[in-house]
Design a protein around this motif. Sequence first.
Motif, PDB file in Angstrom:
ATOM      1  N   ALA A  79     -11.696  16.682  -0.144  1.00 56.95           N
ATOM      2  CA  ALA A  79     -10.514  15.860  -0.431  1.00 56.95           C
ATOM      3  C   ALA A  79      -9.341  15.976   0.586  1.00 56.95           C
ATOM      4  O   ALA A  79      -9.284  17.356   1.084  1.00 56.95           O
ATOM      5  CB  ALA A  79      -9.939  15.902  -1.911  1.00 56.95           C
ATOM      6  N   GLU A  80      -8.531  15.143   1.034  1.00 58.44           N
ATOM      7  CA  GLU A  80      -7.450  15.333   1.922  1.00 58.44           C
ATOM      8  C   GLU A  80      -6.055  14.497   1.265  1.00 58.44           C
ATOM      9  O   GLU A  80      -6.203  13.348   0.998  1.00 58.44           O
ATOM     10  CB  GLU A  80      -7.807  14.532   3.145  1.00 58.44           C
ATOM     11  CG  GLU A  80      -6.705  14.666   4.272  1.00 58.44           C
ATOM     12  CD  GLU A  80      -7.296  14.123   5.402  1.00 58.44           C
ATOM     13  OE1 GLU A  80      -8.401  13.708   5.868  1.00 58.44           O
ATOM     14  OE2 GLU A  80      -6.316  13.808   6.497  1.00 58.44           O
ATOM     15  N   ARG A  82     -10.792   6.378  -1.589  1.00 56.93           N
ATOM     16  CA  ARG A  82      -9.795   6.420  -0.595  1.00 56.93           C
ATOM     17  C   ARG A  82      -8.692   5.419  -0.814  1.00 56.93           C
ATOM     18  O   ARG A  82      -8.731   4.266  -1.083  1.00 56.93           O
ATOM     19  CB  ARG A  82     -10.254   6.011   0.676  1.00 56.93           C
ATOM     20  CG  ARG A  82      -9.912   6.393   2.048  1.00 56.93           C
ATOM     21  CD  ARG A  82     -10.282   6.030   3.303  1.00 56.93           C
ATOM     22  NE  ARG A  82      -9.627   6.005   4.329  1.00 56.93           N
ATOM     23  CZ  ARG A  82      -9.281   6.938   4.902  1.00 56.93           C
ATOM     24  NH1 ARG A  82     -10.104   8.104   4.808  1.00 56.93           N
ATOM     25  NH2 ARG A  82      -8.462   7.159   6.042  1.00 56.93           N
ATOM     26  N   SER A 125     -11.519  20.960   2.195  1.00 49.56           N
ATOM     27  CA  SER A 125     -10.469  20.046   1.816  1.00 49.56           C
ATOM     28  C   SER A 125      -9.254  20.235   2.817  1.00 49.56           C
ATOM     29  O   SER A 125      -9.393  21.333   3.709  1.00 49.56           O
ATOM     30  CB  SER A 125     -10.017  20.256   0.430  1.00 49.56           C
ATOM     31  OG  SER A 125      -9.559  21.932   0.442  1.00 49.56           O
ATOM     32  N   LYS A 126      -8.247  19.493   2.857  1.00 51.19           N
ATOM     33  CA  LYS A 126      -7.444  19.205   3.709  1.00 51.19           C
ATOM     34  C   LYS A 126      -6.097  19.204   3.202  1.00 51.19           C
ATOM     35  O   LYS A 126      -5.968  18.024   2.803  1.00 51.19           O
ATOM     36  CB  LYS A 126      -7.598  18.564   5.115  1.00 51.19           C
ATOM     37  CG  LYS A 126      -6.704  18.487   6.112  1.00 51.19           C
ATOM     38  CD  LYS A 126      -7.299  17.660   7.217  1.00 51.19           C
ATOM     39  CE  LYS A 126      -6.115  17.528   8.457  1.00 51.19           C
ATOM     40  NZ  LYS A 126      -6.721  16.655   9.442  1.00 51.19           N
ATOM     41  N   ALA A 164      -5.965  15.080  -5.557  1.00 52.61           N
ATOM     42  CA  ALA A 164      -6.943  14.269  -5.129  1.00 52.61           C
ATOM     43  C   ALA A 164      -8.425  14.920  -5.576  1.00 52.61           C
ATOM     44  O   ALA A 164      -8.548  16.102  -5.175  1.00 52.61           O
ATOM     45  CB  ALA A 164      -6.845  14.490  -3.369  1.00 52.61           C
ATOM     46  N   SER A 195     -11.903  12.657  -2.273  1.00 56.34           N
ATOM     47  CA  SER A 195     -10.861  11.543  -2.035  1.00 56.34           C
ATOM     48  C   SER A 195      -9.739  11.435  -1.003  1.00 56.34           C
ATOM     49  O   SER A 195      -9.768  12.556  -0.417  1.00 56.34           O
ATOM     50  CB  SER A 195     -10.189  11.153  -3.295  1.00 56.34           C
ATOM     51  OG  SER A 195      -9.385  12.245  -3.598  1.00 56.34           O
ATOM     52  N   TYR A 196      -9.003  10.357  -0.569  1.00 57.13           N
ATOM     53  CA  TYR A 196      -8.004  10.648   0.203  1.00 57.13           C
ATOM     54  C   TYR A 196      -6.579   9.946  -0.272  1.00 57.13           C
ATOM     55  O   TYR A 196      -6.849   8.928  -0.722  1.00 57.13           O
ATOM     56  CB  TYR A 196      -8.385   9.881   1.510  1.00 57.13           C
ATOM     57  CG  TYR A 196      -7.251   9.771   2.744  1.00 57.13           C
ATOM     58  CD1 TYR A 196      -7.026  10.711   3.551  1.00 57.13           C
ATOM     59  CD2 TYR A 196      -6.759   8.670   2.721  1.00 57.13           C
ATOM     60  CE1 TYR A 196      -5.897  10.657   4.396  1.00 57.13           C
ATOM     61  CE2 TYR A 196      -5.631   8.235   3.776  1.00 57.13           C
ATOM     62  CZ  TYR A 196      -5.304   9.224   4.630  1.00 57.13           C
ATOM     63  OH  TYR A 196      -4.367   9.362   5.399  1.00 57.13           O
ATOM     64  N   SER A 230      -2.373   9.164   1.277  1.00 57.58           N
ATOM     65  CA  SER A 230      -1.070   9.455   2.057  1.00 57.58           C
ATOM     66  C   SER A 230       0.004   9.052   1.417  1.00 57.58           C
ATOM     67  O   SER A 230       0.112   8.024   0.846  1.00 57.58           O
ATOM     68  CB  SER A 230      -1.314   8.668   3.490  1.00 57.58           C
ATOM     69  OG  SER A 230      -0.229   8.720   3.944  1.00 57.58           O
ATOM     70  N   LYS A 249      -2.111  13.870   2.640  1.00 60.21           N
ATOM     71  CA  LYS A 249      -1.155  13.706   3.680  1.00 60.21           C
ATOM     72  C   LYS A 249       0.061  13.649   2.990  1.00 60.21           C
ATOM     73  O   LYS A 249       0.160  12.239   2.198  1.00 60.21           O
ATOM     74  CB  LYS A 249      -1.510  12.811   4.546  1.00 60.21           C
ATOM     75  CG  LYS A 249      -0.994  12.755   6.101  1.00 60.21           C
ATOM     76  CD  LYS A 249      -1.954  11.831   6.853  1.00 60.21           C
ATOM     77  CE  LYS A 249      -1.041  11.185   7.893  1.00 60.21           C
ATOM     78  NZ  LYS A 249      -0.567  12.124   8.904  1.00 60.21           N
ATOM     79  N   ALA A 298      -5.952  19.498  -3.734  1.00 60.36           N
ATOM     80  CA  ALA A 298      -7.102  19.013  -3.073  1.00 60.36           C
ATOM     81  C   ALA A 298      -8.326  19.632  -3.375  1.00 60.36           C
ATOM     82  O   ALA A 298      -8.638  20.794  -3.303  1.00 60.36           O
ATOM     83  CB  ALA A 298      -6.597  19.004  -1.480  1.00 60.36           C
TER      84      ALA A 298
END
Lengths: 252, 483
Positions: B264-265, B203, B300-301, B229, B233-234, B236, B267, B260
């Motif tokens: 995983a995300e 993260r 994922s996002k 990612a 994992s994340y 931003s 942003k 992703a």
Amino acid sequence: MLKIEGLKARIEEKEILKGVNLEVKPGEVHAIMGPNGSGKSTLASVLAGKDTFEVTGGTVTFNGKDMLGMEPEERAHEGIFLAFQYPVEIPGVNTANFLKTALNEKREANGQDPLSAADFLKLMKEKMELVEMDKAFINRALNEGFSGGEKKRNEMLQMAVLEPTLGILDETDSGLDIDALKIVANAVNKMRNANRSFVVITHYQRLLDYIVPDVVHVLQGGKIVKSGGKELALELEEKGYDWLKKSSELTV
Amino acid sequence: MSDEQQLIEEVTGQEYKYGFVTDIEQETAPKGLSEDIICFISEKKKEPAFMLEWRLKAYRKWLTMEEPTWAKVNYKPVDYQSLHYYAAPKPKKELESLDEVDPELLKTFEKLGISLEEQKRLSGVKVAVDAVIDSVSVKTTFQEELKSKGIIFCSMSEAVQNHPELVEKYIGTVVPVGDNYFSALNSAVFSDGSFCYIPKGVRCPMELSTYFRINAANTGQFERTLVIADEGSYVSYLEGCTAPMRDENQLHAAVVELIAHEDAEIKYSTVQNWYPGDKDGKGGIYNFVTKRGICAGDRSKISWTQVETGSAITWKYPSCILKGNNSIGEFYSVAVTNNKQQADTGTKMIHVGENTRSRIVSKGISAGKSDNSYRGLVKIMKRAKNARNFSQCDSLLMGDRCGAHTFPYIESDNSTGRVEHEATTSKIDEDILFYCQQRGIPEEKAVEMIVNGYCKEVLNKLPMEFAVEAQKLLAISLEGSVG
């Protein structure tokens, strides 16, 4: 408190107010009646400072101050409130946020500290009971999707929160059923006191059954042609405005 | 003209506040585009052979393509042979500390309010800034801390040299070389950009941010950004831009690719404030950007948030390919156009996997004589069982000489999909302003209140310090010198 002398105003080339004289003392309720197109709503707009109308003559003083030179928001800070005939919808701004901004602007202009969120919410809650408004409304965008009656009640809520010294009601009764009318009248009656005055503009006598005026004026052709006690409203209801037209022609 | 109209004029006729030019020595490629120029760029950047090959392939593809004309924007044709495709501040020596950075450059950052010194002193909030000025990264901070977690955050040029295997594996996988005219051009000549890799299960401990800035006259800027990612994992990522005032139009054709993997995300937030041109629309930036992310793995996002206030012309559709099952794509956008700005922006949500979900919230604000279009595609592929989309497209008009347009496209090849679309149009007119004033709220404050209220849903999606900056930007773009 409010003193209007020889007030003339026009929109484009059309003269609408042709010399209005009116004096409202603290604590008084004045009703202004008159046929369509007589200049009632124009008078309300000019007092609030709408600049689509050009003032061509006369004076307006409020608590001794010249009002015609002031911006609309300055007049509001001085204590003038106009309940609109057609309240606008404001997208994206909820009623609570709008009113908090308005109240704090007024407080700031008058040298007071802004109200905290908690104090404001307490005030809102109290005032919403006064106009019998559901809590759900305060989180909705201002007037967005409100019915005619809900919009008018919202006007009363705003008046109750802003606590003006002069409330001008521009045909607040139009389009209201009897229950909503009673709520509006009730709000005004509860706010009446020795220091607060009202100018109630209406086409019909009906509202005056609930808000009993001290003085009734008839506005016709841009001038106040007759003034009297509350019984004048009943007389008008019975005889219509034509009756006055004839009599005013005779007297002028 | 009434006061309100005048206000709207004043408010919307405001000139760009960040117009200034930094005087820095630079090394510039000759004007024009050819295979020789591409070799020059690649050589300058000491790139491995695969990169040059890839660039040349893109260039050859670009030659066969035509500039798209379907967007609702009008501009004079760009003469691609009259642009410089490479400009870099001359490297004096390796930089060890801020003291060694060109003082002119530091001043520029200060004017923008993003000086590295200030960033360093920031207590509590850690923001790593990979500052890109005219294509070459000058300084990367917080790199050591990121390194300890295995995170790679560096300029694209450094990534090409130090992590060629990652670059080769991922570049062009989301936005293929021949995807569109501008992405092909970018692939051929991209100058620099940012690269970010978050390893499995990590993260990212801070918001990653990059400030882009066009500086040299006549230099098209071709940024290339790649964010990967890995599983679970994340990250931003923030991107913000301003640009100096110029007489000639400046071309900006960036490509951003996001990948992703499973769980995983990513942003990705943007505040874009390129120079929009003067009141008559002269001299502003042409912003033709291709941004696309792929939710490659299950669950994922990817979330795009953008606040677009600048550029003469904006042509931009941050998109999501929802390939993994149960993956999520989001797009939150505020696009402001003023004076003679034109924006054609929106998103594409391509549902490929099962149970994929997407959400689109687009808020357009048009003022002055500008034109603001939302263009969005929601596509549900055959395999995408139970895909869901919700779209909300709102337009706010200030005055009566601007335009707002909405072009929603929906294509569905799977009957289990559900697509919802809502749209509203509202207007700030004299009556609304008068109403606010009567309640004691001055005009300027009323505009600010309404605009911020209207954009709240999107601004709330931005990281906090960025949201404040974005609110300021909205205020600068739409208000200011009243009274």
